[in-house]
Design a protein around this motif. Structure first.
Motif, short mmCIF file in Angstrom:
data_model
loop_
_atom_site.label_atom_id
_atom_site.label_comp_id
_atom_site.label_asym_id
_atom_site.label_seq_id
_atom_site.Cartn_x
_atom_site.Cartn_y
_atom_site.Cartn_z
N GLY A 30 0.80 -1.22 0.00
CA GLY A 30 0.00 0.00 0.00
C GLY A 30 0.83 1.27 0.00
N HIS A 31 2.13 1.14 0.26
CA HIS A 31 3.02 2.30 0.30
C HIS A 31 3.86 2.44 -0.97
CE1 HIS A 31 2.16 2.74 4.58
NE2 HIS A 31 2.33 1.44 4.69
N LEU A 32 3.65 1.53 -1.93
CA LEU A 32 4.50 1.49 -3.12
C LEU A 32 3.73 1.93 -4.36
CD1 LEU A 32 6.08 -2.03 -2.48
CD2 LEU A 32 6.95 0.20 -1.77
N ASP A 33 4.46 2.46 -5.35
CA ASP A 33 3.83 2.81 -6.61
C ASP A 33 3.56 1.54 -7.42
OD1 ASP A 33 6.06 2.19 -8.46
OD2 ASP A 33 7.06 3.89 -7.49
N GLY A 34 2.79 1.66 -8.46
CA GLY A 34 2.37 0.50 -9.24
C GLY A 34 3.51 -0.27 -9.88
N ASP A 35 4.50 0.44 -10.43
CA ASP A 35 5.63 -0.24 -11.07
C ASP A 35 6.44 -1.05 -10.07
OD1 ASP A 35 4.97 0.74 -13.56
OD2 ASP A 35 6.37 2.43 -13.45
N THR A 36 6.70 -0.46 -8.91
CA THR A 36 7.48 -1.16 -7.88
C THR A 36 6.71 -2.38 -7.38
OG1 THR A 36 8.51 0.93 -7.23
CG2 THR A 36 8.68 -0.90 -5.68
N THR A 37 5.41 -2.21 -7.18
CA THR A 37 4.58 -3.34 -6.72
C THR A 37 4.61 -4.46 -7.75
OG1 THR A 37 3.15 -1.83 -5.49
CG2 THR A 37 2.27 -4.01 -5.97
N TRP A 38 4.48 -4.12 -9.03
CA TRP A 38 4.51 -5.14 -10.08
C TRP A 38 5.85 -5.85 -10.09
CZ3 TRP A 38 7.38 -6.44 -14.27
CH2 TRP A 38 6.84 -7.43 -15.10
N MET A 39 6.96 -5.09 -10.03
CA MET A 39 8.30 -5.70 -10.03
C MET A 39 8.46 -6.64 -8.83
SD MET A 39 10.69 -2.44 -11.06
CE MET A 39 12.21 -3.27 -10.67
N LEU A 40 8.00 -6.20 -7.68
CA LEU A 40 8.13 -6.98 -6.45
C LEU A 40 7.38 -8.30 -6.56
CD1 LEU A 40 8.90 -7.30 -3.44
CD2 LEU A 40 6.82 -6.00 -2.91
N PHE A 41 6.12 -8.25 -6.97
CA PHE A 41 5.32 -9.47 -7.01
C PHE A 41 5.73 -10.38 -8.17
CE2 PHE A 41 2.92 -7.13 -3.92
CZ PHE A 41 2.57 -8.13 -3.02
N ASP A 42 6.25 -9.81 -9.26
CA ASP A 42 6.81 -10.63 -10.33
C ASP A 42 8.02 -11.39 -9.82
OD1 ASP A 42 7.11 -11.56 -13.07
OD2 ASP A 42 8.81 -10.18 -13.20
N MET A 43 8.87 -10.71 -9.06
CA MET A 43 10.05 -11.35 -8.49
C MET A 43 9.65 -12.45 -7.51
SD MET A 43 12.23 -11.50 -5.59
CE MET A 43 11.51 -10.21 -4.65
N LEU A 44 8.62 -12.19 -6.68
CA LEU A 44 8.19 -13.20 -5.71
C LEU A 44 7.62 -14.44 -6.40
CD1 LEU A 44 6.53 -10.95 -2.98
CD2 LEU A 44 8.69 -12.20 -2.81
N GLN A 45 6.92 -14.25 -7.51
CA GLN A 45 6.35 -15.40 -8.22
C GLN A 45 7.42 -16.23 -8.93
OE1 GLN A 45 3.42 -13.68 -10.82
NE2 GLN A 45 1.90 -13.48 -9.19
N ASN A 46 8.56 -15.62 -9.18
CA ASN A 46 9.65 -16.31 -9.89
C ASN A 46 10.92 -16.36 -9.04
OD1 ASN A 46 8.40 -16.62 -12.68
ND2 ASN A 46 8.09 -14.45 -12.25
N ARG A 47 10.77 -16.49 -7.75
CA ARG A 47 11.88 -16.31 -6.81
C ARG A 47 13.07 -17.23 -7.00
NH1 ARG A 47 9.08 -16.40 -1.42
NH2 ARG A 47 7.34 -15.87 -2.72
N ASN A 48 12.94 -18.29 -7.76
CA ASN A 48 14.07 -19.21 -7.95
C ASN A 48 14.74 -19.06 -9.31
OD1 ASN A 48 13.92 -20.48 -5.37
ND2 ASN A 48 12.08 -21.52 -6.09
#
Length: 117
Positions: A30-48
């Motif tokens: 909730g404290h992040l902009d849309g691009d950062t949130t997308w990058m973060l959750f993309d990284m989490l889904q592909n963490r390996n």
């Protein structure tokens, strides 16, 4: 004084449980902009994946501007700590003997970038 200790205990518990990246990401989104949130959750889904350490450095650079700002979010700081811990895990798990010299230099540069955040 008891309330102060309760707050301190809560902070300790939060810091240690905040090492869970998924929980930290949900708390901070909730404290992040849309691009950062997308990058973060993309990284989490592909963490390996092989590219995750580089993505962690990119995300952490973006997060630094948020948690360093006046009134910055503690949730974002806890996410940054969790990402830093995972970055270290990923780098330590890498079999450096199989890397070319160029790849090894790239990895050292990425580690230095991460340390500079």
């Amino acid at each position: 004084m008891i309330n102060a200790f309760k707050g301190y205990l809560w902070t300790l518990k939060t810091c240690h449980s905040g090492a869970d990246m998924d929980t930290a990401a949900e708390m901070a989104k909730g404290h992040l902009d849309g691009d950062t949130t997308w990058m973060l959750f993309d990284m989490l889904q592909n963490r390996n994946e092989w590219w995750v350490p580089g993505k962690i450095v990119e995300v952490r650079k973006r997060l630094a501007g948020v948690w360093r700002a006046p009134g910055g979010s503690r949730d974002v700081l806890l996410l940054d700590i969790a990402l830093d811990n995972y970055f270290r895990t990923m780098v330590e798990r890498t079999d450096r003997s199989t890397l070319s010299r160029d790849s090894l230099v790239d990895m050292v540069g990425m580690v230095l970038d991460n340390a500079g955040i």
